[in-house]
Design a protein around this motif. Structure first.
Motif, short mmCIF file in Angstrom:
data_model
loop_
_atom_site.label_atom_id
_atom_site.label_comp_id
_atom_site.label_asym_id
_atom_site.label_seq_id
_atom_site.Cartn_x
_atom_site.Cartn_y
_atom_site.Cartn_z
N SER A 1 0.76 -1.27 0.10
CA SER A 1 0.17 0.04 0.16
C SER A 1 0.56 1.53 -0.08
N ALA A 2 2.41 0.98 0.33
CA ALA A 2 2.73 2.17 0.22
C ALA A 2 3.26 2.71 -1.38
N MET A 3 3.55 4.09 -2.16
CA MET A 3 3.10 4.64 -3.48
C MET A 3 4.67 5.09 -3.82
N CYS A 4 5.21 5.37 -4.89
CA CYS A 4 6.63 5.45 -5.19
C CYS A 4 5.92 7.21 -5.64
N SER A 5 6.66 8.49 -5.67
CA SER A 5 6.50 9.53 -5.87
C SER A 5 6.91 9.92 -7.35
N PRO A 6 5.43 10.52 -7.83
CA PRO A 6 5.20 11.07 -9.34
C PRO A 6 6.88 11.99 -9.36
N GLY A 7 7.16 10.96 -10.65
CA GLY A 7 8.75 11.87 -11.10
C GLY A 7 8.84 11.73 -12.33
N PHE A 8 9.99 12.00 -13.00
CA PHE A 8 10.38 11.91 -14.64
C PHE A 8 12.38 11.81 -14.40
N SER A 9 12.19 11.34 -15.88
CA SER A 9 13.88 10.91 -15.91
C SER A 9 13.78 12.79 -16.60
N CYS A 10 14.75 13.80 -15.67
CA CYS A 10 15.53 15.02 -16.53
C CYS A 10 16.74 14.81 -17.21
N ASP A 11 17.00 13.56 -17.78
CA ASP A 11 18.01 13.46 -18.74
C ASP A 11 17.32 12.67 -20.17
N SER A 12 16.22 12.79 -20.39
CA SER A 12 15.97 12.57 -22.12
C SER A 12 15.58 11.02 -21.53
N ALA A 13 15.25 10.29 -20.56
CA ALA A 13 16.11 8.49 -20.78
C ALA A 13 14.50 8.07 -21.43
N ASN B 1 3.42 -8.01 -16.47
CA ASN B 1 3.92 -6.96 -16.97
C ASN B 1 4.78 -5.46 -17.39
N LEU B 2 4.88 -5.63 -18.90
CA LEU B 2 5.67 -4.82 -18.97
C LEU B 2 4.60 -3.53 -19.48
N PHE B 3 5.49 -2.16 -18.92
CA PHE B 3 5.14 -0.83 -19.90
C PHE B 3 6.17 0.13 -19.89
N ILE B 4 5.78 1.07 -20.47
CA ILE B 4 6.87 2.36 -20.89
C ILE B 4 6.84 3.81 -20.66
N VAL B 5 7.77 4.65 -19.83
CA VAL B 5 7.22 5.42 -19.52
C VAL B 5 7.90 6.39 -20.64
N PRO B 6 7.59 6.94 -21.37
CA PRO B 6 7.49 8.20 -22.64
C PRO B 6 8.90 9.42 -21.56
N ARG B 7 9.65 9.70 -22.73
CA ARG B 7 10.65 10.74 -21.83
C ARG B 7 9.97 11.55 -21.44
N PHE B 8 10.48 12.35 -20.60
CA PHE B 8 9.76 13.38 -19.42
C PHE B 8 8.24 13.25 -18.49
N PHE B 9 7.86 11.93 -19.32
CA PHE B 9 6.56 11.44 -18.50
C PHE B 9 6.64 11.39 -17.29
N VAL B 10 5.52 12.24 -16.10
CA VAL B 10 6.04 11.29 -14.97
C VAL B 10 5.08 10.67 -14.09
N VAL B 11 5.29 9.63 -13.80
CA VAL B 11 5.31 8.58 -13.42
C VAL B 11 4.92 8.42 -12.22
N SER B 12 3.64 7.31 -11.59
CA SER B 12 3.94 7.29 -9.75
C SER B 12 2.91 5.79 -9.98
N LYS B 13 3.18 5.32 -8.90
CA LYS B 13 2.59 4.13 -8.61
C LYS B 13 2.36 3.29 -7.15
N ILE B 14 1.27 3.01 -7.16
CA ILE B 14 0.46 2.73 -5.68
C ILE B 14 0.68 0.85 -5.92
#
Length: 356
Positions: free
Chosen positions: A233-245, A277-290
């Motif tokens: 039930s923990a959360m991973c903070s919203p964040g993004f890759s800031c080096d275009s990865a 499951n496999l999923f991909i986060v595009p460059r600079f998009f913000v992702v968070s998980k619970i």
């Protein structure tokens, strides 16, 4: 054009009684092609032997389950034979020849994530087998093989035709295979479940980052990676890759929810994710998980060997660095709300334990 980010399961490509090979298709997960990323999975049953091969892509291999042996031959180097187990990450640069063997009753399962920017097909790995029914020897004439290895015609025919399996075969009980050597692991593999933690938040989660410091070969692969274990039930903070990865994530264990926000504040993904499951986060998009109550674990590759992330919440969040006046003006709210907003999550870094 919008790209479908929906998480996908791998599909079986080929197999035998020794095991199976699975892959994710760019047709079903378009971001693989868009990001020039390949993803596949090898599952070997007892005595399963993945025949020697090389690939058109640099990869990171991650052992999802079991114990086994891997043979790795870097260009112009001697064979390294290493014992592998759950949690091991192995960097496989271009030109590496590998084989994999499982002598245990438990299946050996290995995940492969890599860069396909120089591959024959964008978003897909192409393996070139040294032996077997589709091995490179089968394409050369008897004359060429005989002259190259100074062998007579009968020996050449036996060499080329005796192995009728394709990709994966099952060896007989008692067949002798090379024994792994402890010293061969040095610099070749890192166990992410045993490595020092880069992040450790009580009741929140833990992270081990794979980079050029703890596994220098990832520099040649051009990819970084991390193993994240999120508590129940923990959360991973919203964040993004800031080096275009790009970030490519495989859910190893458990389940939970994921949200991704992209350009113009548009939510591009809101979904449940589960093991496999496999999923991909595009460059600079913000992702968070619970995570769900049982927690969740994932392994990701990032398309740079030393990734840098910006988190939006927590003690290292970007909002902690902005002045109150800027926050007040940006949100167009009163000072009391800004004070309340800025004081929250002051002690948490990347993971937030469940609310009490």
């Amino acid at each position: 054009m919008e790209i479908d980010l929906t998480p996908q399961l791998a599909k079986k490509i080929y197999g035998s009684d020794g095991g199976s090979y699975y892959s994710w298709s760019p047709k079903e997960l378009p971001m693989l092609r868009e990001g020039n990323i390949g993803a596949a999975k090898l599952a070997l049953e007892k005595n399963g032997f993945a025949l020697p091969r090389y690939s058109d892509s640099a990869k990171v291999a991650y052992v999802l389950q079991g114990n086994g042996v891997a043979g790795i031959i870097l260009p112009e180097s001697e064979e390294k034979v290493i014992a592998i187990k759950k949690g091991d990450a192995i960097a496989l640069p271009f030109g590496v020849v590998t084989w994999w063997f499982n002598k245990e009753a438990t299946d050996l399962v290995v995940l492969f994530l890599g860069d396909t920017s120089k591959a024959h097909k964008s978003g897909e790995f192409t393996d070139f087998f040294l032996t077997g029914a589709n091995g490179i020897f089968t394409g050369f004439s008897t004359e060429f093989v005989g002259r190259a290895w100074d062998m007579d015609e009968a020996s050449v025919k036996s060499l080329v035709k005796n192995q009728t399996g394709t990709g994966i075969v099952k060896l007989k009980d008692g067949v002798k295979m090379p024994e792994p050597k402890k010293e061969h692991r040095n610099g070749m593999a890192l166990n992410c479940e045993e490595a020092p933690l880069d992040v450790d938040v009580k009741n929140g989660g833990r992270v081990v980052v794979l980079n050029t410091k703890n596994l220098p070969l990832v520099g040649e692969v051009g990819l970084g990676a991390d193993l994240v274990r999120l508590d129940g039930s923990a959360m991973c903070s919203p964040g993004f890759s800031c080096d275009s990865a790009l970030q490519v994530t495989y859910i190893v264990r458990g389940s939970g929810r994921a949200e991704v926000v992209g350009v113009d504040g548009k939510k591009v993904l809101e979904t449940r994710v589960k093991a496999g499951n496999l999923f991909i986060v595009p460059r600079f998009f913000v992702v968070s998980k619970i995570g769900d109550p049982e927690g969740m674990e994932w392994f990701s590759i990032i398309s740079t060997p030393n990734p840098v992330f910006t988190h939006l919440a927590g003690s290292i969040g970007v909002w902690k660095s902005l002045s109150p006046e800027v926050i007040q003006a940006a949100f167009n709210v009163d000072a009391d709300l800004v004070k309340n907003f800025s004081s929250k999550r002051a002690s948490d870094a990347i993971f937030f334990p469940p609310s009490k």
